[in-house]
Design a protein around this motif. Structure first.
Motif, PDB file in Angstrom:
ATOM      1  N   LEU A 182      55.448  76.822  40.706  1.00  0.00           N
ATOM      2  CA  LEU A 182      56.525  77.700  40.273  1.00  0.00           C
ATOM      3  C   LEU A 182      58.016  76.654  41.596  1.00  0.00           C
ATOM      4  N   ALA A 183      57.789  76.869  42.055  1.00  0.00           N
ATOM      5  CA  ALA A 183      58.278  76.599  43.784  1.00  0.00           C
ATOM      6  C   ALA A 183      59.937  74.905  43.045  1.00  0.00           C
ATOM      7  N   ALA A 184      59.143  74.343  42.452  1.00  0.00           N
ATOM      8  CA  ALA A 184      60.493  73.583  42.074  1.00  0.00           C
ATOM      9  C   ALA A 184      60.833  74.193  40.972  1.00  0.00           C
ATOM     10  N   ILE A 185      60.553  75.314  40.377  1.00  0.00           N
ATOM     11  CA  ILE A 185      61.254  75.637  39.614  1.00  0.00           C
ATOM     12  C   ILE A 185      61.985  76.770  40.150  1.00  0.00           C
ATOM     13  N   ILE A 186      61.830  77.502  41.331  1.00  0.00           N
ATOM     14  CA  ILE A 186      62.917  77.858  42.180  1.00  0.00           C
ATOM     15  C   ILE A 186      64.271  76.964  42.830  1.00  0.00           C
ATOM     16  N   VAL A 187      62.868  75.787  42.594  1.00  0.00           N
ATOM     17  CA  VAL A 187      65.226  75.017  43.689  1.00  0.00           C
ATOM     18  C   VAL A 187      65.233  74.935  42.491  1.00  0.00           C
ATOM     19  N   GLN A 188      64.849  74.807  41.058  1.00  0.00           N
ATOM     20  CA  GLN A 188      65.897  74.659  39.996  1.00  0.00           C
ATOM     21  C   GLN A 188      67.228  75.767  40.185  1.00  0.00           C
ATOM     22  N   ARG A 189      66.640  76.642  39.873  1.00  0.00           N
ATOM     23  CA  ARG A 189      67.381  78.181  40.279  1.00  0.00           C
ATOM     24  C   ARG A 189      69.040  78.081  40.193  1.00  0.00           C
ATOM     25  N   VAL A 190      67.893  77.828  42.295  1.00  0.00           N
ATOM     26  CA  VAL A 190      68.573  78.295  43.881  1.00  0.00           C
ATOM     27  C   VAL A 190      70.093  76.819  43.700  1.00  0.00           C
ATOM     28  N   SER A 191      69.077  75.907  43.283  1.00  0.00           N
ATOM     29  CA  SER A 191      69.901  74.737  43.110  1.00  0.00           C
ATOM     30  C   SER A 191      71.213  74.687  41.963  1.00  0.00           C
ATOM     31  N   GLY A 192      70.483  74.976  40.548  1.00  0.00           N
ATOM     32  CA  GLY A 192      71.627  75.341  39.450  1.00  0.00           C
ATOM     33  C   GLY A 192      71.972  73.351  39.087  1.00  0.00           C
ATOM     34  N   ASP A 218      61.269  85.085  51.452  1.00  0.00           N
ATOM     35  CA  ASP A 218      61.841  85.859  50.013  1.00  0.00           C
ATOM     36  C   ASP A 218      60.625  86.348  48.703  1.00  0.00           C
ATOM     37  N   ASP A 219      61.142  87.234  48.428  1.00  0.00           N
ATOM     38  CA  ASP A 219      59.755  88.074  47.547  1.00  0.00           C
ATOM     39  C   ASP A 219      59.999  86.372  46.330  1.00  0.00           C
ATOM     40  N   ILE A 220      58.595  86.069  45.201  1.00  0.00           N
ATOM     41  CA  ILE A 220      58.729  85.590  44.592  1.00  0.00           C
ATOM     42  C   ILE A 220      59.654  85.526  43.279  1.00  0.00           C
ATOM     43  N   ARG A 221      59.460  87.177  42.971  1.00  0.00           N
ATOM     44  CA  ARG A 221      59.851  87.813  41.517  1.00  0.00           C
ATOM     45  C   ARG A 221      61.962  87.810  41.698  1.00  0.00           C
ATOM     46  N   ARG A 222      62.054  87.520  42.773  1.00  0.00           N
ATOM     47  CA  ARG A 222      63.372  87.774  43.203  1.00  0.00           C
ATOM     48  C   ARG A 222      64.335  86.338  42.439  1.00  0.00           C
ATOM     49  N   HIS A 223      63.612  85.404  42.218  1.00  0.00           N
ATOM     50  CA  HIS A 223      63.488  83.900  41.360  1.00  0.00           C
ATOM     51  C   HIS A 223      63.072  83.537  40.598  1.00  0.00           C
ATOM     52  N   LEU A 224      61.927  84.123  39.764  1.00  0.00           N
ATOM     53  CA  LEU A 224      61.233  84.261  38.694  1.00  0.00           C
ATOM     54  C   LEU A 224      60.574  85.964  38.745  1.00  0.00           C
ATOM     55  N   PRO A 225      61.352  86.722  38.321  1.00  0.00           N
ATOM     56  CA  PRO A 225      61.090  88.099  37.261  1.00  0.00           C
ATOM     57  C   PRO A 225      59.575  87.805  36.615  1.00  0.00           C
ATOM     58  N   GLU A 226      59.582  86.520  35.932  1.00  0.00           N
ATOM     59  CA  GLU A 226      58.723  86.279  35.126  1.00  0.00           C
ATOM     60  C   GLU A 226      56.837  86.915  35.207  1.00  0.00           C
ATOM     61  N   GLY A 231      50.938  94.060  43.246  1.00  0.00           N
ATOM     62  CA  GLY A 231      50.878  94.950  43.493  1.00  0.00           C
ATOM     63  C   GLY A 231      50.943  94.907  45.260  1.00  0.00           C
ATOM     64  N   ALA A 232      51.797  93.557  45.119  1.00  0.00           N
ATOM     65  CA  ALA A 232      51.771  93.316  46.816  1.00  0.00           C
ATOM     66  C   ALA A 232      52.549  91.572  46.481  1.00  0.00           C
ATOM     67  N   THR A 233      53.457  91.318  47.670  1.00  0.00           N
ATOM     68  CA  THR A 233      54.563  90.693  47.321  1.00  0.00           C
ATOM     69  C   THR A 233      53.577  89.765  47.830  1.00  0.00           C
ATOM     70  N   ILE A 234      54.187  88.279  46.970  1.00  0.00           N
ATOM     71  CA  ILE A 234      53.698  86.253  47.242  1.00  0.00           C
ATOM     72  C   ILE A 234      55.061  86.751  46.804  1.00  0.00           C
ATOM     73  N   THR A 235      55.158  85.515  48.460  1.00  0.00           N
ATOM     74  CA  THR A 235      56.726  84.844  49.125  1.00  0.00           C
ATOM     75  C   THR A 235      56.929  83.585  48.821  1.00  0.00           C
ATOM     76  N   ILE A 236      57.811  83.068  48.899  1.00  0.00           N
ATOM     77  CA  ILE A 236      57.621  81.589  48.366  1.00  0.00           C
ATOM     78  C   ILE A 236      56.963  81.217  49.673  1.00  0.00           C
ATOM     79  N   ARG A 237      56.738  81.507  51.000  1.00  0.00           N
ATOM     80  CA  ARG A 237      55.803  80.780  52.277  1.00  0.00           C
ATOM     81  C   ARG A 237      54.464  80.808  51.607  1.00  0.00           C
ATOM     82  N   HIS A 238      54.231  81.854  51.318  1.00  0.00           N
ATOM     83  CA  HIS A 238      52.591  81.545  50.511  1.00  0.00           C
ATOM     84  C   HIS A 238      52.893  80.801  49.492  1.00  0.00           C
TER      85      HIS A 238
END
Length: 539
Positions: free
Chosen positions: A180-190, A101-109, A114-121
């Motif tokens: 940022l990954a910790a924040i993604i877990v929060q937002r996806v898991s609720g 996933d593009d991290i901006r899908r979960h972290l629009p901030e 100009g290039a996609t940063i993924t969660i794997r990155h």
């Protein structure tokens, strides 16, 4: 962690002959310097083919004379990253997100760079995002000067205008990705990252003394205080921050051994798929392999497959390692900033597994004449991260130093040099000069530098006030007693040392000044290891 940092943190003590010695005896000998009631120490846990033994050495708290116990809770440092990766991987296994996933899908901030940063990155340190601690230090708010939060880190990233490099192009350790990954877990898991980890990882595995330090003020039973050496003896050195995910896991050696056993057996939540995801090393965009997987380093130690990660936060030093093919797992948690947790774990493995005492060279040493070595000595610079290497001759050998530990190199022939921690160096002729190609985490090319004569530049050219739009902070450059000085609020003062034309070094950073077509200084750029090319514009 870079190879040079590994050299500093994991240099091994020469093992003695220990024929017939028990595991307990080996542990006592490895940790002999910490067997005192006058200082902090370490806890250690070993699981060998299903048989566990744990020991504690030194004190958990010096003021109240509380000794360390194997149940003492210690902060893990970056050993925590594998648990953040596990939380993300579990959500991926359940179809809640994808590592690509593009991290901006979960972290629009996060800005569009100009290039996609993924969660794997994020999880493999290939995002190009600058390290949060380096950026905060440039702002004047390093750890210990301000209580940081995950929201603070996200806001810091939101104001960035450029990356260290294009996503996937390089490996460069960055704590930012894990915050940022910790924040993604929060937002996806609720739910909070701490609660998700507890409910989905720690409790199912019976890791009852493990939790995230999401509020540093919380009372934690049996927590050991962290210390470091001060001018008059030991001083407290605690991590007063609420940022977690990149570090900040409170745990015990027993709980860490339980985690390692679950990884070995494939009984972690998510099963064998989770283990596969965590232990598959990454690749760069050009297909080059790296040894970092998802929160774990996967490689070999003395020719034996090893899955490891170290950690350092404030005065805590930690290391967790598995040699799965040999059935060995070692956890080391220390509350002393001078402790060499990785070195202790490696000593234990060397002795229990009867591994070679030193890393074998990739080839036999080849003698080189003294005048040939002298021709290679000097300062070399890689202009991309603005890092320098200094080569010198000591006795009949060439040494290399990046400003930290000096490594004595082995010549393998053909001007190819090697060191077990520093990596490989190769000298190549380019016209009338030598250049150095180094391989550590990636290939780097260094060109020779000559320190400029102070008479060759006008110090007053650089004077002025400079401001970074990204960090919203200003520095002053002044001339004092003929030297350039960088000043920052409230009372920061650093002398700039000339390294190359318009380039200066100070406090582990490089300051590179920029001129316009008329030769006027208009800005400077800061390079500070895991933080590259932060622009300060002249006001």
């Amino acid at each position: 962690m870079t190879r040079w940092q590994g050299f500093a943190l994991a240099a091994l003590l020469a093992p003695a002959s220990l024929a017939g010695q028990t595991t307990a005896g080996i542990l006592d000998s490895v940790f002999v310097e910490w067997r005192s009631t006058q200082g902090p120490g370490c806890t250690v846990g070993v699981d060998s083919a299903g048989t566990r033994i744990s020991r504690a050495y030194g004190m958990a708290n010096l003021e109240y004379r509380v000794p360390l116990r194997v149940e003492s809770v210690v902060e893990s440092g970056s050993v925590a990253k594998q648990f953040t990766s596990a939380a993300v991987a579990l959500l991926a296994i359940r179809g809640k997100l994808s590592l690509d996933d593009d991290i901006r899908r979960h972290l629009p901030e996060v800005p569009d760079f100009g290039a996609t940063i993924t969660i794997r990155h994020l999880l493999q340190h290939t995002s190009g995002l600058r390290d949060q601690w380096g950026l905060l230090a440039l702002q004047g708010f390093p750890p210990g000067a301000e209580v940081h939060s995950l929201a603070r880190i996200l806001d810091l990233v939101a104001h960035q205008r450029r990356l260290n490099f294009a996503p996937g192009a390089e490996y460069l350790y960055s704590n930012t990705g894990y915050a940022l990954a910790a924040i993604i877990v929060q937002r996806v898991s609720g739910m909070s990252f701490a609660k998700f980890s507890k409910d989905e990882l720690f409790q199912p595995l019976g890791m009852r003394q493990t939790e995230w330090r999401d509020d540093y003020r919380k009372v934690v039973i049996d927590r050991a205080t962290a210390y470091d050496r001060g001018p008059g003896g030991w001083v407290q050195d605690m991590p007063f921050t609420n940022v977690h995910g990149n570090g900040g896991l409170l745990t015990t050696v027993g709980d860490l051994l339980t985690w390692n056993e679950a990884l070995t057996r494939g009984t972690v939540p998510g099963g064998a798929e989770m283990v596969r995801m965590l232990e598959t090393p990454g690749k760069l965009s050009d297909g080059s392999p790296i040894q970092y997987a998802l929160g774990l380093g996967v490689g070999t130690f003395r020719g034996t497959r090893a899955v490891t990660h170290g950690g350092a936060t404030a005065g805590y030093r930690t290391y967790l390692a598995r040699w799965p093919d040999k059935g060995l797992s070692v956890a080391v948690l220390c509350n002393a900033g001078t402790a060499n947790a990785g070195g202790y774990a490696n000593q234990i493995a060397i002795r229990l597994l009867n591994l070679p005492a030193t890393e074998p060279a990739p080839g036999p040493a080849v003698a080189l004449a003294a005048d040939s070595l002298t021709a290679l000595a000097g300062v070399y610079r890689d202009s991309v991260p603005d890092q320098t290497l200094t080569f010198a001759v000591a006795g009949n050998a060439l040494t290399a130093s990046p400003g930290g530990p000096t490594a004595t190199l082995t010549h393998l022939g053909g001007l190819r040099f090697w060191h077990p921690q520093a990596g490989e160096f190769r000298f190549e002729r380019r016209g009338d000069h030598w250049e150095v190609v180094q391989f550590a985490e990636a290939w780097r090319r260094y060109v020779p530098q000559r320190r400029p004569d102070p008479a060759s530049y006008k110090a007053t050219d650089y004077e002025g006030t400079y401001r970074s739009p990204e960090l919203e902070v200003a520095y002053q450059i002044v001339v004092e007693n003929g030297a350039l000085v960088l000043k920052s609020r409230p009372a920061g003062r650093l002398t700039l040392i000339p390294v190359y034309a318009d380039g200066f070094s100070t406090a582990g950073r490089t300051i590179r000044f920029q001129r316009d077509a008329k030769g006027r200084v208009t800005a400077f750029r800061v390079f500070a290891g895991r933080v590259r090319d932060v622009v300060f514009e002249k006001q």
